[in-house]
Design a protein around this motif. Structure first.
Motif, PDB file in Angstrom:
ATOM      1  N   LYS A  49     -67.722  29.640 -33.110  1.00 24.88           N
ATOM      2  CA  LYS A  49     -66.312  29.757 -33.468  1.00 24.88           C
ATOM      3  C   LYS A  49     -65.975  31.074 -34.162  1.00 24.88           C
ATOM      4  O   LYS A  49     -64.856  31.567 -34.043  1.00 24.88           O
ATOM      5  N   TYR A  50     -66.947  31.621 -34.909  1.00 28.09           N
ATOM      6  CA  TYR A  50     -66.616  32.761 -35.768  1.00 28.09           C
ATOM      7  C   TYR A  50     -67.665  33.861 -35.654  1.00 28.09           C
ATOM      8  O   TYR A  50     -68.861  33.599 -35.503  1.00 28.09           O
ATOM      9  N   LYS A 198     -66.493  27.483 -40.809  1.00 29.63           N
ATOM     10  CA  LYS A 198     -65.300  28.208 -41.217  1.00 29.63           C
ATOM     11  C   LYS A 198     -65.414  28.716 -42.643  1.00 29.63           C
ATOM     12  O   LYS A 198     -65.012  29.849 -42.950  1.00 29.63           O
ATOM     13  N   ASP A 199     -65.969  27.867 -43.542  1.00 34.35           N
ATOM     14  CA  ASP A 199     -66.079  28.268 -44.947  1.00 34.35           C
ATOM     15  C   ASP A 199     -66.977  29.481 -45.107  1.00 34.35           C
ATOM     16  O   ASP A 199     -66.647  30.442 -45.811  1.00 34.35           O
ATOM     17  N   LEU A 200     -68.114  29.474 -44.406  1.00 39.19           N
ATOM     18  CA  LEU A 200     -69.063  30.574 -44.524  1.00 39.19           C
ATOM     19  C   LEU A 200     -68.506  31.851 -43.910  1.00 39.19           C
ATOM     20  O   LEU A 200     -68.653  32.942 -44.478  1.00 39.19           O
ATOM     21  N   CYS A 204     -67.939  35.319 -46.042  1.00 33.18           N
ATOM     22  CA  CYS A 204     -68.590  36.557 -45.597  1.00 33.18           C
ATOM     23  C   CYS A 204     -67.558  37.629 -45.256  1.00 33.18           C
ATOM     24  O   CYS A 204     -67.749  38.813 -45.567  1.00 33.18           O
ATOM     25  N   ARG A 205     -66.456  37.215 -44.640  1.00 35.43           N
ATOM     26  CA  ARG A 205     -65.408  38.163 -44.293  1.00 35.43           C
ATOM     27  C   ARG A 205     -64.808  38.794 -45.558  1.00 35.43           C
ATOM     28  O   ARG A 205     -64.509  39.989 -45.600  1.00 35.43           O
ATOM     29  N   SER A 206     -64.647  37.972 -46.596  1.00 36.15           N
ATOM     30  CA  SER A 206     -64.120  38.475 -47.874  1.00 36.15           C
ATOM     31  C   SER A 206     -65.123  39.411 -48.543  1.00 36.15           C
ATOM     32  O   SER A 206     -64.759  40.505 -48.974  1.00 36.15           O
ATOM     33  N   MET A 207     -66.384  38.984 -48.607  1.00 38.76           N
ATOM     34  CA  MET A 207     -67.383  39.776 -49.324  1.00 38.76           C
ATOM     35  C   MET A 207     -67.668  41.104 -48.641  1.00 38.76           C
ATOM     36  O   MET A 207     -68.001  42.085 -49.307  1.00 38.76           O
TER      37      MET A 207
END
Length: 371
Positions: A49-50, A198-200, A204-207
């Motif tokens: 999904k991501y 989704k949470d991970l 990761c996208r933020s960090m």
């Protein structure tokens, strides 16, 4: 006659050049639409999904470790036969790497040793698909499920590899692919995280972007983060390369088969093992030399004849920093250590010609005859 046969060469053509030039003509050199396109193409290819594009495979592994909330006092079971970042990514967060020795054929983590390494501190298993040969993910997934452990898949060398018909990176909590110039496809420098969580993916996208949340202001930081972003030019190169991946994998398979046919009956050499239920994504072509052969002497001789070659890998546990920090010593992981002194990577890339392969094989045979 002496020739020059480099160890590796990136395969970059007009499609790639046009893609990068298109970005340079645009208003976006970073954090633009091509990154999103590359991430979607990778996620679709793997079947997850991501996808989160980053500036290196090492960065991707680090973000997963931190994103899973692993920290001091935790342990992760992994292999000592790998590039050092697969263990260093744990130390970045003060997580202890717990090594299990490797299978003597695949050179991947020996699944039979994983269970005995599990303790109350164990939080994850980090297998590495060494040289593009998938680890025994079926059994690793089973162990992780029964023990309540996460799986962090180091697939940096294995895009396109399959086990039991399933693509590497498609079933773990998260996996990382890397795109250094000697990889199957390249973005120059760069890597990508893939996951169905989704949470991970969000963390990761933020960090990777200094801890900013999606839609937040430039100076708003919700968590500790890093500048682990991939740029638009790299993503454009990646999109162009990804479009050719099927053909690239076929080319590399063909080169590997030619090597194997020519080396199979050469005394003193063992060709790479390929398991019955796997499809290798050939990253490098690594042979094993018999114990009585001095691999380093062979390397010097081949280098003197213009043939690029390299030892793959040195044991992580015997790196000076690890010996000092954890007290490791020779003999702790004997299968890894035996592999480390006998492996030899031969020149390998998409467009290696039959004449070049013959030159490598002929010279290797001449050098080995001295032993």
């Amino acid at each position: 006659m002496k020739r020059e046969v480099p160890l590796s060469l990136p395969d970059v053509g007009e499609r790639e050049k046009e893609a990068v030039l298109s970005v340079l003509k645009s208003r976006w050199l970073s954090m633009g639409p091509v990154i999103l396109d590359f991430e979607k193409k990778i996620a679709d290819y793997i079947g997850v999904k991501y996808a989160v594009a980053v500036n290196s495979g090492t960065s991707g592994l680090h973000l997963i470790v931190r994103g899973l909330g692993l920290g001091e006092g935790d342990e992760v079971i992994t292999t000592p036969f790998s590039f050092i970042s697969s263990a260093n990514c744990l130390l970045f967060e003060r997580v202890r790497p717990v090594f299990a020795d490797i299978d003597p054929q695949t050179l991947n983590i020996d699944v039979s040793q994983i269970k005995q390494k599990i303790t109350s501190k164990t939080k994850a298993i980090l297998p590495v698909h060494v040289f593009g040969h998938p680890a025994d993910m079926t059994d690793i997934l089973d162990i992780a499920l029964k023990s309540g452990l996460n799986i962090i898949e180091d697939a940096c060398e294995a895009i396109g590899a399959r086990y039991n018909g399933k693509l590497a990176g498609s079933e773990s909590d998260a996996a990382v692919f890397a795109f250094y110039p000697n990889k199957q496809i390249t973005t120059g420098e760069g890597g990508v995280i893939v996951t169905n969580r989704k949470d991970l993916a969000g963390i990761c996208r933020s960090m990777r972007n200094q801890g900013r949340e999606a839609g937040a202001g430039w100076y708003e930081h919700s968590r500790l983060g890093y500048n682990y972003r991939m740029d638009e030019m790299s993503a454009a190169l990646g999109c162009a390369q990804l479009a050719r991946l099927s053909d690239i994998l076929i080319k590399r398979e063909t080169v590997a088969q030619r090597y194997t046919e020519k080396l199979r009956r050469l005394d003193g050499v063992s060709v790479p093992f390929v398991g019955p239920d796997v499809q290798v994504s050939w990253f490098v072509y690594v042979v094993r030399l018999d114990p009585e052969i001095d691999r380093d002497t062979v390397m010097r001789e081949l280098t003197g004849r213009g043939i690029g070659c390299r030892a793959y890998f040195q044991p992580i546990h015997l790196q000076p920093f690890y010996r000092k920090a954890f007290g490791y010593k020779p003999g702790d992981f004997p299968v890894t250590e035996a592999a480390a002194v006998s492996t030899l990577a031969l020149p390998f890339h998409n467009n290696l010609s039959e004449d070049e392969i013959d030159y490598v094989v002929t010279n290797l045979k001449e050098v080995l005859s001295k032993f």
